[in-house]
Design an enzyme around this catalytic site. Sequence first.
Site, mmCIF file in Angstrom:
data_model
loop_
_atom_site.group_PDB
_atom_site.id
_atom_site.type_symbol
_atom_site.label_atom_id
_atom_site.label_comp_id
_atom_site.label_asym_id
_atom_site.label_seq_id
_atom_site.Cartn_x
_atom_site.Cartn_y
_atom_site.Cartn_z
ATOM 1 N N CYS A 10 -3.803 9.708 5.107
ATOM 2 C CA CYS A 10 -3.597 8.448 4.416
ATOM 3 C C CYS A 10 -4.402 7.306 5.023
ATOM 4 O O CYS A 10 -4.770 7.346 6.199
ATOM 5 C CB CYS A 10 -2.107 8.082 4.456
ATOM 6 S SG CYS A 10 -1.667 6.772 3.304
ATOM 7 N N ASP A 129 9.400 8.602 6.691
ATOM 8 C CA ASP A 129 8.583 7.832 7.613
ATOM 9 C C ASP A 129 9.495 7.097 8.578
ATOM 10 O O ASP A 129 10.708 6.962 8.334
ATOM 11 C CB ASP A 129 7.732 6.837 6.801
ATOM 12 C CG ASP A 129 6.593 6.220 7.592
ATOM 13 O OD1 ASP A 129 5.878 5.368 7.012
ATOM 14 O OD2 ASP A 129 6.417 6.578 8.780
HETATM 15 O O1 LIG Z 1 -0.908 2.868 6.094
HETATM 16 C C1 LIG Z 1 -0.544 1.702 5.982
HETATM 17 O O2 LIG Z 1 -1.186 0.737 6.456
HETATM 18 C C2 LIG Z 1 0.708 1.366 5.217
HETATM 19 C C3 LIG Z 1 1.067 0.028 5.051
HETATM 20 C C4 LIG Z 1 2.229 -0.278 4.337
HETATM 21 C C5 LIG Z 1 3.014 0.728 3.765
HETATM 22 C C6 LIG Z 1 2.651 2.070 3.919
HETATM 23 C C7 LIG Z 1 1.500 2.396 4.652
HETATM 24 N N1 LIG Z 1 1.154 3.730 4.845
HETATM 25 C C8 LIG Z 1 1.954 4.750 4.243
HETATM 26 C C9 LIG Z 1 1.699 6.130 4.667
HETATM 27 O O3 LIG Z 1 1.923 7.054 3.898
HETATM 28 C C10 LIG Z 1 1.370 6.409 6.119
HETATM 29 O O4 LIG Z 1 0.601 7.591 6.185
HETATM 30 C C11 LIG Z 1 2.697 6.619 6.853
HETATM 31 O O5 LIG Z 1 3.351 5.367 6.921
HETATM 32 C C12 LIG Z 1 2.497 7.205 8.247
HETATM 33 O O6 LIG Z 1 1.669 6.360 8.986
HETATM 34 P P1 LIG Z 1 1.386 6.736 10.540
HETATM 35 O O7 LIG Z 1 2.735 6.658 11.252
HETATM 36 O O8 LIG Z 1 0.413 5.697 10.996
HETATM 37 O O9 LIG Z 1 0.821 8.130 10.581
#
Ligand SMILES: O=C(O)c1ccccc1NCC(=O)[C@H](O)[C@H](O)COP(=O)(O)O
Length: 213
Positions: A10, A129
């Site tokens: 993502c 999440d």
């Molecule tokens: O990725 C972002 O910046 C974000 C911002 C606001 C809402 C959702 C967002 N991402 C969503 C996703 O699916 C991410 O992959 C998920 O939150 C996991 O992120 P990470 O912990 O950094 O792998």
Amino acid sequence: MTHRTRIKICGLTREADLDAAVEAGADAIGLVLYERSPRYVSVERAAELARRLPAFVTPVCLFVNAAPALIEEALQAIPNALLQFHGDETPEACALPRRPFLRAARVSPGVDLLDFARQYPHAQGLLLDAHVEGYGGGGKVFDWSLIPPALPAPVVLSGGLSAANVTDGVLRVRPWAVDVSSGVEVAKGIKDAALMHRFCEAVRAADAQLAAL
Ligand SMILES: O=C(O)c1ccccc1NCC(=O)[C@H](O)[C@H](O)COP(=O)(O)O
């Protein structure tokens, strides 16, 4: 039957990173259409990136409390997009586009995930999440023991995953899919090809261990 854990990477913002994610084995690519995110891409930019995807790799358009008009604009530009609702969207708001969607849940000890999941019976997946400031992309792992054994939707394990912990996460949670953003980055929105490859290899290692059980 050998289960293959699907992989969503993502927060893609660059062509080279998207191509590397596909080459590493991503099944889905998340495009963040949330302006407050450091990984934000416009609908036009998301469509440019999505057009690079080969068959059988899904573009996921991610929203946080978006206006219906933005969702509709994104669907016009990326007709095969899977939607991901990552804010406070009601079941009605998630159902309004009448398109397949992932519903994100921000997990913390007070959240009844079973009750939450039952509110979104049509979700194609429940993306679990961590509860972070800014709704998501926080790189934080939540307590996987908070996940009930039998949720009524395919589980997408998310939140602070990386090559270092995703094998354990797959073995313990046995999700339908995993999702990663921070864990494969050198900076927010800037992915690293080697980290993406190592992440996907770690998922495959877990699948191989499960197949051998
Ligand atoms: O990725 C972002 O910046 C974000 C911002 C606001 C809402 C959702 C967002 N991402 C969503 C996703 O699916 C991410 O992959 C998920 O939150 C996991 O992120 P990470 O912990 O950094 O792998």
